[in-house]
Enzyme design. Structure first.
Site, PDB file in Angstrom:
ATOM      1  NE  ARG A 219       3.664   7.391  -3.527  1.00 51.83           N
ATOM      2  CZ  ARG A 219       2.678   7.639  -2.716  1.00 51.83           C
ATOM      3  NH1 ARG A 219       1.929   6.638  -2.256  1.00 51.83           N
ATOM      4  NH2 ARG A 219       2.409   8.879  -2.332  1.00 51.83           N
TER       5      ARG A 219
ATOM      6  N   GLY B 172      -6.182   3.519  -0.905  1.00 49.97           N
ATOM      7  CA  GLY B 172      -5.795   3.471   0.504  1.00 49.97           C
ATOM      8  C   GLY B 172      -6.368   4.598   1.342  1.00 49.97           C
TER       9      GLY B 172
ATOM     10  CB  THR C  13      -0.935   0.044   1.224  1.00 49.53           C
ATOM     11  OG1 THR C  13      -0.145  -0.080   2.420  1.00 49.53           O
ATOM     12  CG2 THR C  13      -1.959  -1.077   1.180  1.00 49.53           C
TER      13      THR C  13
ATOM     14  CD  GLU D 149      -0.825   4.098  -8.721  1.00 50.77           C
ATOM     15  OE1 GLU D 149      -1.437   5.019  -8.132  1.00 50.77           O
ATOM     16  OE2 GLU D 149      -0.501   3.028  -8.160  1.00 50.77           O
TER      17      GLU D 149
ATOM     18  CG  HIS E  78      -3.182   4.761  -5.312  1.00 51.67           C
ATOM     19  ND1 HIS E  78      -2.025   5.236  -5.874  1.00 51.67           N
ATOM     20  CD2 HIS E  78      -3.133   5.143  -4.006  1.00 51.67           C
ATOM     21  CE1 HIS E  78      -1.312   5.875  -4.974  1.00 51.67           C
ATOM     22  NE2 HIS E  78      -1.972   5.839  -3.818  1.00 51.67           N
TER      23      HIS E  78
END
Length: 321
Positions: free
Chosen positions: A240, A289, A238, A269, A287
């Site tokens: 990079r 989080g 979580t 991404e 992504h």
């Protein structure tokens, strides 16, 4: 503020954040949430004293050097700041701030989600039900990995890593961690410290990555490091995406060396390595989080707290440059 500073907001923000910034700033908003090219960003920044950007805007040395002279501060809507060249900002005299602390719990929650989902084959099971391919219960059906009592290695034991450790203790997981400096005994809460990632990996039934993206951590989870992990271990990221060598992890997932992976971040991404999509033993998130109402609002308010301080002549609390 008697004279409202002009503020360029590069992406569409939560409603509560927009409401607050309109009280004290003269905003230029990106209401259709278009990702601007560098030239357009620079054009829109003309006449603005501040920029509220996100990690999708690459504030490299060339971009910062070309910023209009009136831009005095960049507040990034993120904890990470690898998208901003801090040295170039300092040279130009532009202050840079970020949003630490407010993402901790939301990101730690997603890390635990990934640990559980990867271990218990959540993607495979959900797909069977959704595609009407579930044929009933069998003793050997969808057998995964038990989480309770296992060893969890945390690479990067900062605020988020510590929050993950607290959650993992609820599953009686045994915590191992690696970071540059050892935590105090009070912070460790019985966790086992390893001076290096190499020393920790053989003790990881699960690995949760929480280190920053730096030249030193680029592709640090490579073939050699994965080989140090126990057979059938599980990897969660979580932090990079570029911390992981995608080719090495994909090979390890295919061979079974790594039983499963839970990933919320990816290199390049959203243009991720397409091989991940073909692997049934991956649980993949886009992504998210920090994607809770509470956290995304708090991130925006943190940006505004820094901007408010700057324009009132006080030190921004989260200044990076």
């Amino acid at each position: 503020m008697p004279n409202k500073p002009s503020l360029l907001v590069t992406r569409a923000m939560p409603t509560d954040v927009i409401s607050r910034l309109k009280q004290d700033y003269d905003p230029r908003l990106n209401e259709d949430d278009t990702l601007w090219a560098k030239e357009e960003l620079l054009q829109r920044a003309t006449g603005c004293q501040a920029i509220l950007c996100t990690s999708t805007e690459k504030m490299d040395a060339e971009t910062i050097a070309a910023l209009p002279e009136e831009v005095k501060i960049i507040a990034t809507y993120s904890v990470g700041f690898e998208h901003i060249d801090l040295a170039a900002a300092k040279e130009k005299g532009v202050v840079v701030t970020n949003t630490p602390d407010v993402l901790t719990n939301a990101t730690a929650d997603v890390a635990m989600l990934l640990i559980l989902a990867a271990a218990r084959r959540a993607y495979e099971g959900e797909r069977l039900v959704r595609e009407d391919k579930w044929t009933g219960w069998k003793p050997n059906f969808m057998v995964g990995t038990e989480v309770t009592g296992k060893r969890l290695g945390i690479f990067g034991m900062g605020r988020i890593g510590e929050a993950v450790a607290r959650r993992a203790r609820g599953f009686d997981m045994k915590i191992h961690y690696s970071k540059r400096q050892r935590l105090s005994a009070e912070q460790e809460q019985g966790a086992t410290y390893h001076e290096t990632l190499e020393a920790m990996l053989p003790h990881c039934d699960f690995l949760s990555i929480h280190c920053p993206s730096t030249p030193e951590t680029h592709h640090i989870l490579d073939k050699a490091h994965l080989a140090l992990m126990p057979d059938g271990a599980i990897v969660v990221n979580t932090a990079r995406g570029n911390v992981v060598d995608d080719a090495a992890l994909i090979d390890a997932l295919k061979s079974g060396k790594i039983a499963a992976a839970g990933l919320d971040v990816f290199e390049n991404e959203p243009n991720i390595n397409p091989a991940y999509r073909d692997l049934p033993n991956t649980f993949l998130l886009p992504h998210v989080g920090s994607a809770t109402v509470e956290t995304r609002n708090a991130m925006g308010f943190k940006c505004l707290d820094n901007l408010d301080a700057f324009f009132k002549g006080a030190p921004p609390p989260d200044r990076l440059a």
